[in-house]
Design a protein around this motif. Structure first.
Motif, PDB file in Angstrom:
ATOM      1  N   SER A  25       0.751  -1.240  -0.281  1.00 37.26           N
ATOM      2  CA  SER A  25      -0.204  -0.122  -0.644  1.00 37.26           C
ATOM      3  C   SER A  25       0.435   1.418  -0.162  1.00 37.26           C
ATOM      4  O   SER A  25       2.049   1.035   0.099  1.00 37.26           O
ATOM      5  N   GLY A  26       0.288   2.146  -0.369  1.00 33.54           N
ATOM      6  CA  GLY A  26       1.245   3.036  -0.228  1.00 33.54           C
ATOM      7  C   GLY A  26       0.235   4.522  -1.185  1.00 33.54           C
ATOM      8  O   GLY A  26      -0.689   4.072  -1.499  1.00 33.54           O
ATOM      9  N   VAL A 121      -5.182   1.270   2.041  1.00 31.72           N
ATOM     10  CA  VAL A 121      -5.176   1.057   3.543  1.00 31.72           C
ATOM     11  C   VAL A 121      -6.174   0.447   4.543  1.00 31.72           C
ATOM     12  O   VAL A 121      -5.866  -0.769   4.801  1.00 31.72           O
ATOM     13  N   LYS A 122      -7.733   0.550   4.118  1.00 31.55           N
ATOM     14  CA  LYS A 122      -8.388  -0.110   4.458  1.00 31.55           C
ATOM     15  C   LYS A 122      -8.514  -1.889   4.494  1.00 31.55           C
ATOM     16  O   LYS A 122      -8.494  -2.419   4.797  1.00 31.55           O
ATOM     17  N   ARG A 170      -2.530  11.552   3.669  1.00 27.16           N
ATOM     18  CA  ARG A 170      -1.988  11.970   4.837  1.00 27.16           C
ATOM     19  C   ARG A 170      -2.866  11.047   5.851  1.00 27.16           C
ATOM     20  O   ARG A 170      -2.022  10.590   7.063  1.00 27.16           O
ATOM     21  N   GLU A 171      -3.999  10.671   5.918  1.00 25.10           N
ATOM     22  CA  GLU A 171      -4.637   9.907   6.725  1.00 25.10           C
ATOM     23  C   GLU A 171      -3.812   8.587   6.656  1.00 25.10           C
ATOM     24  O   GLU A 171      -4.161   8.123   7.764  1.00 25.10           O
ATOM     25  N   GLU A 172      -3.584   7.815   5.702  1.00 30.53           N
ATOM     26  CA  GLU A 172      -3.338   6.774   5.411  1.00 30.53           C
ATOM     27  C   GLU A 172      -1.625   6.670   6.108  1.00 30.53           C
ATOM     28  O   GLU A 172      -1.159   5.183   6.608  1.00 30.53           O
ATOM     29  N   LEU A 173      -0.726   7.648   6.504  1.00 30.38           N
ATOM     30  CA  LEU A 173       0.180   7.325   6.589  1.00 30.38           C
ATOM     31  C   LEU A 173       0.302   6.974   8.044  1.00 30.38           C
ATOM     32  O   LEU A 173       1.135   6.545   9.216  1.00 30.38           O
ATOM     33  N   ASN A 174      -0.553   7.442   9.006  1.00 29.06           N
ATOM     34  CA  ASN A 174      -1.244   7.890  10.073  1.00 29.06           C
ATOM     35  C   ASN A 174      -1.420   5.572  10.491  1.00 29.06           C
ATOM     36  O   ASN A 174      -0.665   5.000  11.906  1.00 29.06           O
TER      37      ASN A 174
END
Ligand code: 5GP
Length: 208
Positions: A25-26, A121-122, A170-174
């Motif tokens: 992912s990324g 990510v989900k 930005r959210e996924e980076l969390n």
């Protein structure tokens, strides 16, 4: 949608072993697809790239059945209700659905390779629950500026989509630290090499 589908056969056979699943992912614009394509060709461990289903419209450079299976909303919904997905998500709040087909995992198993998923990510979190031994890799971009630049030079998306993707990134980076491996894509060759090293060492472990 995903969670109710999880009548999972996490032990789809791979020879005498369970199927090995690799998840990457990324953020889009992180060079993910280039890396995926290179890995499929260059990895000494046989990777079978899973072809996802999606409801998003086909792009001019894409081929149905190669890049994705392009489905109507109705077809996608039906497949979901039939338990045809390992996971499926509405990605990037785009209104479009994407899902990993159970039949694709069987294909990887049949072809004697590792199932290679490039998903958001989900979806990845859902796969991690179902396949705790999955090799999960999060691809990071060096900085937000570089990332934004890549998105823009790609030129396939509107400003609105670019902004949405930046927000999602930005959210996924969390969630990056939920992945077993984090690889920075500041240098494409190095990133590919680093991932291949992970795959090779995991294969050696599983053969030990
Ligand atoms: P694109 O529309 O640019 O081809 O892909 C958008 C995003 O959808 C990508 O970041 C990719 O990771 C994600 N994606 C592709 N296939 C799947 C899938 O089967 N499941 C999930 N959860 N995400 C996917």
């Amino acid at each position: 949608m995903t969670d109710h589908l999880a009548t999972v056969d996490a032990s789809i056979p791979y020879g005498k072993r369970p199927l090995q699943v690799v998840v990457l992912s990324g953020p889009s614009g992180s060079g993910k697809s280039t890396i995926v394509n290179r890995l499929v060709v260059e990895s000494p461990v046989k990777l079978i790239k899973m072809i996802s289903a999606t409801t998003r419209p086909i792009r001019t450079n894409e081929t149905d059945g190669e890049d994705y299976y392009f489905l109507t909303n109705e077809e996608f919904q039906r497949k979901s209700e039939d338990g045809g997905f390992v996971e499926c998500e509405e990605v990037h709040s785009s209104g479009f659905w994407y899902g990993t087909l159970r039949s694709e995992l069987h294909r990887a198993s049949d072809e004697g390779g590792w199932a290679f998923l490039e998903i958001d990510v989900k979806g990845a979190l859902s796969v991690m629950e179902q396949y705790p031994d999955a090799i999960t890799i999060f691809l990071k971009t060096p900085s937000e500026d570089v990332f934004e630049n890549r998105l823009r030079t790609r030129g396939t998306e509107s400003e609105e989509v670019i902004q949405r993707r930046l927000r999602t990134a930005r959210e996924e980076l969390n969630f990056a630290d939920r992945y077993r491996y984090q690889v920075c894509n500041d240098d494409l060759d190095r990133a590919v090499e680093e991932i291949i090293e992970v795959l090779v060492s995991r294969e050696a472990e599983s053969n030990a």
